[in-house]
Design an enzyme around this catalytic site. Sequence first.
Site, PDB file in Angstrom:
ATOM      1  N   CYS A 136     -10.876   5.556   4.705  1.00 17.44           N
ATOM      2  CA  CYS A 136     -10.772   5.836   3.273  1.00 17.44           C
ATOM      3  C   CYS A 136      -9.317   5.760   2.832  1.00 17.44           C
ATOM      4  O   CYS A 136      -8.447   6.417   3.409  1.00 17.44           O
ATOM      5  CB  CYS A 136     -11.346   7.214   2.962  1.00 17.44           C
ATOM      6  N   ARG A 162      -7.706   9.156   0.003  1.00 18.49           N
ATOM      7  CA  ARG A 162      -7.741  10.533   0.516  1.00 18.49           C
ATOM      8  C   ARG A 162      -6.724  11.460  -0.129  1.00 18.49           C
ATOM      9  O   ARG A 162      -6.667  12.643   0.214  1.00 18.49           O
ATOM     10  CB  ARG A 162      -7.496  10.522   2.029  1.00 18.49           C
ATOM     11  N   TRP A 171     -14.814   7.417  -6.287  1.00 20.99           N
ATOM     12  CA  TRP A 171     -14.852   6.428  -7.359  1.00 20.99           C
ATOM     13  C   TRP A 171     -14.531   5.080  -6.742  1.00 20.99           C
ATOM     14  O   TRP A 171     -13.975   4.964  -5.656  1.00 20.99           O
ATOM     15  CB  TRP A 171     -13.870   6.766  -8.481  1.00 20.99           C
ATOM     16  N   GLU A 193     -13.705  -3.347  -4.045  1.00 19.45           N
ATOM     17  CA  GLU A 193     -15.006  -3.061  -3.437  1.00 19.45           C
ATOM     18  C   GLU A 193     -16.130  -3.719  -4.224  1.00 19.45           C
ATOM     19  O   GLU A 193     -16.999  -4.394  -3.650  1.00 19.45           O
ATOM     20  CB  GLU A 193     -15.244  -1.549  -3.397  1.00 19.45           C
TER      21      GLU A 193
END
Length: 626
Positions: free
Chosen positions: A173, A176, A351, A356
Amino acid sequence: MGRVFAGQPDLLCHFSKDDVDGVGGSLLECVALMLAPGSSREATLATLRALGKEAVRIKLPVWAYPCILKSLLDLVVEELPGAGGPAVLPSVAALFDVLAGVASYPQWLVERVSREADDFFEQAAPHFGWSAQALAQRKLRALREIYATGTHELSEAELCFGAQLAWRNSGKCSGRIAWNTLLVRDLRVVEDPELMYHEMVEHQRLATAGPSLRSVMTVFRARRPGEAWGPRVWNAQYVRFACWEMEDGTLLGDAANRELTAAIQRHFPAWKPPAVKTAFDVLPLVVEVPGQGPPRLFELPPEATPLVPITHPDNERVAGLGWRWCAVPTITNFNLRVAGVDFGCCPFNGWFLDLEVARNLLDRFNGAEALTTCFPELQARKERGDSSWMDSALVELCRAVNHSFVQARYSIVDRATLTQQFVAHMERERREGREVPAQWSWIGGLFGCTYALWKHECRDFFRNPQYQYQSDLFLVAPAPPVVPAARGAEPPPDDLDQLLSACSSRMTLAVRAWRRRAVERCRRRNLETVVSKGVSSVAVLYGSETGTAESYARKLAHALRLLSPALASLNDAATPHGRALLTRDLVLIVTSTFGAGEAPLNAARFLHPDSPPIPDLRRPGRAGPV
């Protein structure tokens, strides 16, 4: 057992006389069953399990098994003629290895959970302010519970902190920086599939209730000892688009969900797909809970599945493609492991990153080919054999995604902002003495060499608590077909939802206007002007949740570097020593808000009543600080 105690006297503390007789008898019974011709596998396993439970009861450590079985092997070799021969001994030793592995497995599980619980409580102790005695007592309570039940219960505060730590430890991720703002909903008491469904709808409402998306995690009950899975959701995310197999053999929809769509149709024959199928039909949720009957199917209401139409700021033809994407990425196939306890059903949302969504449309909807119909220059470059046309298609699609989410007033982050946030996150963690785990293919390698994160060294390592992907339940544990319960539509959104939506739009416009004014002010005010006012000492203070305001503060401090400014968070300025920063000639504060106008976490103590009083900010000859 006398041989064992002679070689390992430390084991004596684990045995009473009855324990010696019981364990010794069980060991000999296991050996007899394993060596006897024609003994059944079921009888042997039952005896091994009984031995394992007995070992857990007396807390026999795993390291003791090789010592015990070595002495038992020596006894077998002495008592059975021919057992020590070169042709027989390797086979007998292999049988004893199997005996050790199976018999010690229950104790190995207990010790693993105990180690992870101790590690978590040591991480939690500074956060909760536990003393050494309180930490030892918490470990002891967990250990007793683990030996009694095979697992242990976490308090609501411990679960919340563990979920936040798992996000901080997640190497894949890149967002973070907001790990300690995660809202955790403790719903471990909810086990009924229908009640779980209603809480999942409520999760979506909470995530979208404010002016910007909020990170929310809903935690249902943990996997119990002996369960293969625990509660699970078949869908990998709340919003998954169906993949329809058409009569001509072609696929319509999201190719990643082809198996899920087929599984739902196979196991729920009463479910009726839409009469007119499209590429963006939302699949129903399937919830499966052990002990609660067969899997249940639930249709999500429209307000729980907001979709964003994809349009382009400069090309109207992109809207004609009919692309859409879900506004909230709520992931449901994560396993959260905290203190040795697995939570297999813990829906979590953050979000989207523009890349992506663009990558999903390119990979799963053949998006690059579709874009060539909207951008003739891409088609021309493709026909010329220019391989860079695909890169340009990705850039245009990222622009379209960003534009679409902003127009729909849903939070999204672009690559440049996200890399800045991750660099700020790494700097924060290093100031706290913590290394940041990062998978290069998901962090620096994903964004490319044009961003600042590319040159930062990252090391991937595993640290609990942690999130991990799980296998799709409908693939590894097929369920019998059932008829789903009919679900009615949820009530439409009320006036509050419309008001929050309008506030979100106004907040976005206000932030943009503020940024423009701030840039103009910084351009007009230069270092000579500041010095001409007699300023000799400067402090730059910031309050930042996602790192954006902090990055502006650092740029401001860099522009004033000839004056050696002090740079600190507003919380740092809330200490007795930090209040001295407010007495400098020039005090600049750069701060943002979080959620519904709340202060960032690193600024919350600045005006807190328990913090030291703010010194007199008036300067001689001035109405206030510069």
